[in-house]
Design an enzyme around this catalytic site. Structure first.
Site: not given
Ligand code: NDP
Ligand code: 8X3
Length: 261
Positions: A144, A157
């Site tokens: 991220s 985070y």
């Molecule tokens: P979502 O919440 O849409 O997706 C998160 C995914 O992670 C889901 O499929 C969820 O599946 C899975 N997950 C969470 N906890 C668990 C667990 N304990 N066991 C197994 N699976 C788990 O968010 P994003 O798509 O945004 O997030 C994906 C990645 O991208 C993360 O690592 C996040 O930190 C990163 N990210 C996101 C950004 C954003 O602004 N959205 C920016 C930068 C990075 P389920 O709930 O079915 O278990």
């Molecule tokens: C997600 C991006 O700026 O919301 O990792 O932390 S931010």
């Protein structure tokens, strides 16, 4: 597997957001996919969709990545063909809470540390020996922008994502001599995900953080991931730090309206 020439990709956290968009693009390109997450129905729906639309094999693994026993059990349920992973996308992760350090909830901290750091390690520990044995493979960690700079209330985070950045670099040191590529993508804010809803415990008002500007979409990030893992073998893109045009960094965002629609 019917077609031994097809590559196999495992995407953790494929039930929504970036993971779902990435698994979808892989499926569209003909990769066999292993999709993981805790929500069984969402995994099954995605599997049905992929099977309907694309001539690929799909496996769903439903487990909580924080639980090492569950993670191992899920991995051991795969037959040896499926355990030969060409590409691992370490995507499962979350932010929980948005409080200053003196008010943060310990449970939220534990959940982020256990998912974003320990979960990523558990699955990597299971998948990487097979890659080392075959002397090939690609591991891509979803980091991220928060793994490169901190912002107010992002504390734990950010710490977990700084850890992901450190692990990406360390994994590359350990694995490059085995012919394995280790890459990372580091997006700023991304919509079409459940990220904000999860962070703010379903509070829709607080989770409305993308309405007044154009952030990245989950598909934008998925396209970058596909680009990284489809380079020629001698190229390893180590990290891509990417944000929407209206986002300059974690703190400075032009929130004067969605200008790109
Ligand atoms: P979502 O919440 O849409 O997706 C998160 C995914 O992670 C889901 O499929 C969820 O599946 C899975 N997950 C969470 N906890 C668990 C667990 N304990 N066991 C197994 N699976 C788990 O968010 P994003 O798509 O945004 O997030 C994906 C990645 O991208 C993360 O690592 C996040 O930190 C990163 N990210 C996101 C950004 C954003 O602004 N959205 C920016 C930068 C990075 P389920 O709930 O079915 O278990
Ligand atoms: C997600 C991006 O700026 O919301 O990792 O932390 S931010």
């Amino acid at each position: 597997m019917n077609n031994p020439l097809s590559k196999t990709v495992m995407v953790t956290g494929a039930t929504s957001g970036i993971g779902k968009a990435t698994a979808t693009l892989f499926a569209k390109r003909g990769y066999n996919v292993i999709i993981t997450g805790r929500r069984k129905e969402k995994l099954e729906l995605l599997k049905q969709r992929f099977k309907r639309k694309y001539a690929i094999k799909v496996i769903t693994l439903c487990f909580d990545i924080r639980n090492v026993k569950e993670t191992k059990k899920a991995w051991n349920s795969l037959d040896s063909d499926w355990q030969r992973i060409d590409i691992l996308i370490n995507n499962a992760g979350l932010a929980k809470g948005f409080a200053p350090i003196h008010k943060g909830k310990i449970d939220d901290w534990d959940q982020m540390i256990d998912t974003n750091i320990k979960g990523l390690l558990y699955i990597t520990r299971l998948v990487s020996p097979g890659m080392v044995k075959l002397k090939k493979g690609h591991i891509l960690n979803v980091c991220s922008s928060a793994g490169h700079e901190v912002y107010p209330n992002g504390n734990v985070y950010s710490a977990t994502k700084y850890a992901v950045d450190a692990l990406t670099k360390s994994m590359r040191l350990d694995l490059h001599k085995h012919g394995i590529r280790v890459s990372q993508v580091s997006p700023g804010m991304v919509e079409e995900t459940e990220f904000a809803k999860v962070r703010f415990d379903g509070d829709e008002k607080k989770a409305s953080i993308y309405e007044d500007f154009n952030p990245l979409t989950s598909k934008d990030v998925a396209e970058i991931i596909i680009f990284i893992v489809t380079r020629k073998k001698h190229i390893n893109i180590q990290d891509v730090l990417v944000m929407g045009t209206q986002q300059a960094n974690s703190v400075f965002v032009d929130r004067s309206g969605r200008t790109h629609e």
